[in-house]
Each structure stands twice: as structure tokens, then as C-alpha cells.
Write a protein that holds these residues in place. Structure first.
Motif, PDB file in Angstrom:
ATOM      1  N   THR A  94      24.946  24.626  55.892  1.00  0.00           N
ATOM      2  CA  THR A  94      26.390  24.582  55.684  1.00  0.00           C
ATOM      3  C   THR A  94      27.093  24.377  57.028  1.00  0.00           C
ATOM      4  N   VAL A  95      28.407  24.129  56.973  1.00  0.00           N
ATOM      5  CA  VAL A  95      29.147  23.826  58.192  1.00  0.00           C
ATOM      6  C   VAL A  95      29.339  25.052  59.075  1.00  0.00           C
ATOM      7  N   GLY A  96      29.296  26.244  58.489  1.00  0.00           N
ATOM      8  CA  GLY A  96      29.487  27.452  59.273  1.00  0.00           C
ATOM      9  C   GLY A  96      28.417  27.605  60.337  1.00  0.00           C
ATOM     10  N   GLY A  97      28.829  27.682  61.577  1.00  0.00           N
ATOM     11  CA  GLY A  97      27.886  27.805  62.676  1.00  0.00           C
ATOM     12  C   GLY A  97      27.305  26.485  63.142  1.00  0.00           C
ATOM     13  N   SER A  98      27.644  25.391  62.467  1.00  0.00           N
ATOM     14  CA  SER A  98      27.140  24.081  62.871  1.00  0.00           C
ATOM     15  C   SER A  98      28.178  23.351  63.716  1.00  0.00           C
ATOM     16  N   HIS A  99      27.722  22.375  64.468  1.00  0.00           N
ATOM     17  CA  HIS A  99      28.609  21.520  65.248  1.00  0.00           C
ATOM     18  C   HIS A  99      28.518  20.098  64.709  1.00  0.00           C
ATOM     19  N   GLY A 100      29.673  19.438  64.617  1.00  0.00           N
ATOM     20  CA  GLY A 100      29.672  18.089  64.072  1.00  0.00           C
ATOM     21  C   GLY A 100      31.060  17.655  63.658  1.00  0.00           C
ATOM     22  N   PHE A 101      31.149  16.937  62.512  1.00  0.00           N
ATOM     23  CA  PHE A 101      32.421  16.348  62.092  1.00  0.00           C
ATOM     24  C   PHE A 101      32.599  16.452  60.582  1.00  0.00           C
ATOM     25  N   TYR A 102      33.859  16.510  60.181  1.00  0.00           N
ATOM     26  CA  TYR A 102      34.218  16.436  58.763  1.00  0.00           C
ATOM     27  C   TYR A 102      35.433  15.534  58.619  1.00  0.00           C
ATOM     28  N   ILE A 103      35.647  15.030  57.404  1.00  0.00           N
ATOM     29  CA  ILE A 103      36.771  14.128  57.152  1.00  0.00           C
ATOM     30  C   ILE A 103      38.024  14.936  56.865  1.00  0.00           C
TER      31      ILE A 103
END
Length: 394
Positions: A94-103
């Protein structure tokens, strides 16, 4: 001096920088339009960060962009041909704790969220010269209809590692790969994202090889909720290991040519298909081997062309959950020939067992008694019927 690494601040850190800048300008009575509460254009921010890293011998940017947060974007972020993008923490499911991008928002400008620029060689476009490109520890959350990552790379300086792409939905591609001689590891492509129903999305593809790819090694890759798991166009010397699909209708689709392609230790769940070969451009130079298991069905369907023009097809059903299949040909004038390697091995075991049994029967038929004539050194043992006789041997 040019930098080789550029670190992108977190969203909170970037906002704090704007607040401080506005305070300084205001304190000196300098008019400004800084609004710390306004959304930051992260595509523009990272473009400028790329401009601050060094250049390769061809004059293209070469270095690493380090992400420290999860950033919103509303258009394609183009990464320079020799640049690696990486997070500072392991990408999670999941996005929690991850690094990256979302729209961010409903409208997105571009086909892919991330795309590596085509490199140049001797001032001409090239698909096979972007050494140093990479993506590592990144989570991408798309939206239905927008593809995730289009990566180009070349040689061992490149890598795709711990990349998670989710949420691209119908009629889109999770991860598109081009180039040669690099590895893809621990990578997950899912047409759905957290909170959405797990079901096959029409027209979606988990992994797609773009153009001719050479010498790629993919290990521990997974596809969920796609119509096609992996689409292979023109692949030379490609090896895929530990490939798993769930709720994906067709695990492998091959549309042009496979030369020395191996897909091993695969596991396909929620489907009764293995591969659909829609075309074999040069049958004599074609060879693909697929080995693994159907995780919850007894048989898997292999569809392949049986003539040189790829206009007639045959379907083969694996015998049971396990399969080990090779498709190849010895002539460009014919279609492909299927070899069931597992069946051959099992049949050979039966033949060997039968031969062994036959040899045993023959041996028992021709068994005879051998009498020692006394010429052997062991003949000193008495064979007389009367041990008290004066035969002289006792």
C-alpha cells in the motif's frame, strides 16, 4: 561541480521552505507571489532537480533522483535516459510508508505516469544506449485508463527493483519494458488498488515488452486483476522466473517472435490458460519453454500456430496441474511443434520400468547351476559325499 544525486524533500519540508522564503522576502519588503498553501507542481520540481545533476559523455543527464515521500502529479513525469529514480524505503503493498507518485485530480495529461526519455547515441535516437537508468523502491498508484511506468534501460548499470504499480484499470499497461541486458526483480503489477474489488479488468496488461528486447532477466514478478499478464512482442534471450498471476485471464500472450525465451517456476491462479501464441514470425528461429503449475485448475490451455503464416491454430491441454512445455520448429515453412517435456519424462520412466521387468524375466529363464571343476583356488573345499573317504581332498 555537478551533483550525481539530487534528494527531493518531503511535501511538509517543501511547504516549510516556501513559508521561510516568504517570511524572508516579506521581512525585506520585497513583493512576491509565494503561497505556501498552493499545490506544488512536483513534475516541474523534479524536472529542475534533474537539471542540477551531472551529464554523461553524450550530454544527457546522468545520476540519481531520491524520493522521500509520496507525491501527487497530474501529467507524465519524464525521466532522463541515464537517470535512476529511487525511494529511501522499501516499497510496500500500500502507499502508506512507500515513496512514489499518485494521480491528483480527475484529469491526467499523458499515457504513462512515468516515462524514461529515449537516449541518443552519436546524436541519434537509440533504444539500446541508456546505461544507468533505473527505478528502485517506488510505489506508483494510477487511475483507470492511465498506464503506470514505461522503462527503458541498457546493460548492467540499469535495474528495476521493488517496483509496485497499482490502480491502472481497464485498457492500460502497468509496466512497459524496453531495452536490453538488465534485471527486473520483486516487482508487482495490479490493475486494481487497495479498497477496489479484485476482478479482471478488461483490456489491461500487467507487463508488456515494447519493441525488440534482448537479454532481460525477470525474477519474482506478480500480476493481479489483468486480462493479460505478460505481453511479449519480439523477445531474444529472455528469462522469467517465479512469475505468478491471480485473477488474470491470459498469463502469457506472444504476438511476434520468441528466441531462447524461458518462463520457469510459474504459477497461474483463477484461469485455465497458459499462453496464446498469436504469431511466430520465423518458426525455425522460434523457441519458448514454459514450466510451472496451474494453481487451482487441473489443466492449462496452450494455443499456438500450426502453419507458417500463423493462420491456423491448435490448442493443447496440459495433463494435470504441472506443466513443462516447449514450442519450437525446425523450418520456416511450417508452424510450431509442441513438446510436452513432463509427459516425455513420465513416459520414459514407464519404458525403463517395463524394460527392467523384462530383463528380470529373461534373467530368471536362463539361470543355471555352475559346478566348480576344481581348477579355481577355492576348489580345496571338499565336495565329496563321504568326508571319511580317502579322496585326498580333505
Amino acid at each position: 561541480m555537478n551533483k550525481s544525486v539530487e534528494i527531493i524533500p518531503t511535501r511538509d519540508e517543501a511547504k516549510a521552505e516556501l513559508v521561510r522564503a516568504k517570511e524572508i522576502l516579506d521581512s525585506h519588503g520585497i513583493e512576491n507571489t509565494i503561497d505556501p498553501e498552493a499545490p506544488i507542481d512536483w513534475v516541474d520540481y523534479i524536472d529542475k532537480a534533474q537539471d542540477r545533476i551531472g551529464k554523461s559523455g553524450s550530454g544527457q543527464r546522468s545520476g540519481t533522483i531520491v524520493l522521500t515521500d509520496f507525491y501527487p502529479i497530474n501529467r507524465t513525469l519524464y525521466i532522463d535516459a541515464h537517470v535512476t529514480l529511487e525511494g529511501t524505503a522499501r516499497a510496500k503493498w500500500t502507499v502508506g510508508g512507500s515513496h512514489g507518485f499518485y494521480i491528483e485530480g480527475d484529469d491526467f495529461d499523458g499515457e504513462f505516469m512515468l516515462e524514461w526519455r529515449q537516449p541518443t547515441s552519436r546524436n541519434k535516437p537509440s533504444n539500446y544506449s541508456n546505461f544507468g537508468a533505473g527505478i528502485h523502491q517506488i510505489h506508483i498508484e494510477s487511475k483507470p485508463g492511465t498506464s503506470g511506468v514505461y522503462f527503458r534501460g541498457a546493460q548492467q548499470a540499469c535495474k528495476v527493483d521493488n517496483l509496485i504499480v497499482r490502480g491502472y484499470g481497464e485498457n492500460a499497461v502497468g509496466i512497459q519494458l524496453a531495452g536490453d541486458t538488465y534485471t527486473v526483480r520483486d516487482t508487482f503489477s495490479d490493475a486494481a488498488k487497495s479498497g477496489e474489488k479484485s476482478v479482471t479488468r478488461e483490456g489491461s496488461t500487467g507487463f508488456k515488452f515494447y519493441g525488440r528486447v534482448y537479454s532481460l532477466a525477470l525474477n519474482n514478478i506478480t500480476v493481479h486483476n489483468c486480462e493479460t499478464g505478460m505481453e511479449v512482442g519480439d523477445a531474444h534471450q529472455v528469462r522469467v522466473t517465479n512469475y505468478e498471476t491471480e485473477l488474470t485471464d491470459l498469463p502469457i500472450k506472444l504476438t511476434w517472435q520468441a528466441q531462447a525465451v524461458d518462463i520457469l517456476s510459474s504459477s497461474f491462479r483463477h484461469t485455465d490458460k497458459v499462453i496464446d501464441v498469436t504469431k511466430a514470425r520465423w518458426p525455425k528461429e522460434f523457441r519458448i519453454n514454459i514450466e510451472g503449475l496451474m494453481a487451482d485448475h487441473n489443466n492449462g490451455i496452450i494455443k499456438y500456430p500450426t502453419n507458417s503464416g500463423s493462420t491456423t491454430f491448435e490448442e493443447y491441454n496440459t495433463n494435470g496441474k504441472l506443466f513443462d512445455i516447449t514450442l519450437e520448429s525446425d523450418s520456416n515453412k511450417t508452424g510450431l511443434t509442441l513438446t510436452d517435456n513432463r509427459k516425455l519424462r513420465l513416459d520414459s520412466h514407464v519404458i525403463i520400468a517395463a524394460a527392467a521387468a523384462t530383463i528380470g524375466d529373461v534373467s530368471s529363464t536362463y539361470t543355471t547351476t555352475v559346478t566348480d571343476t576344481g581348477s579355481h583356488p577355492a576348489a580345496h573345499l571338499c565336495s565329496c559325499s563321504d568326508s571319511s573317504s580317502s579322496c585326498g581332498c580333505c
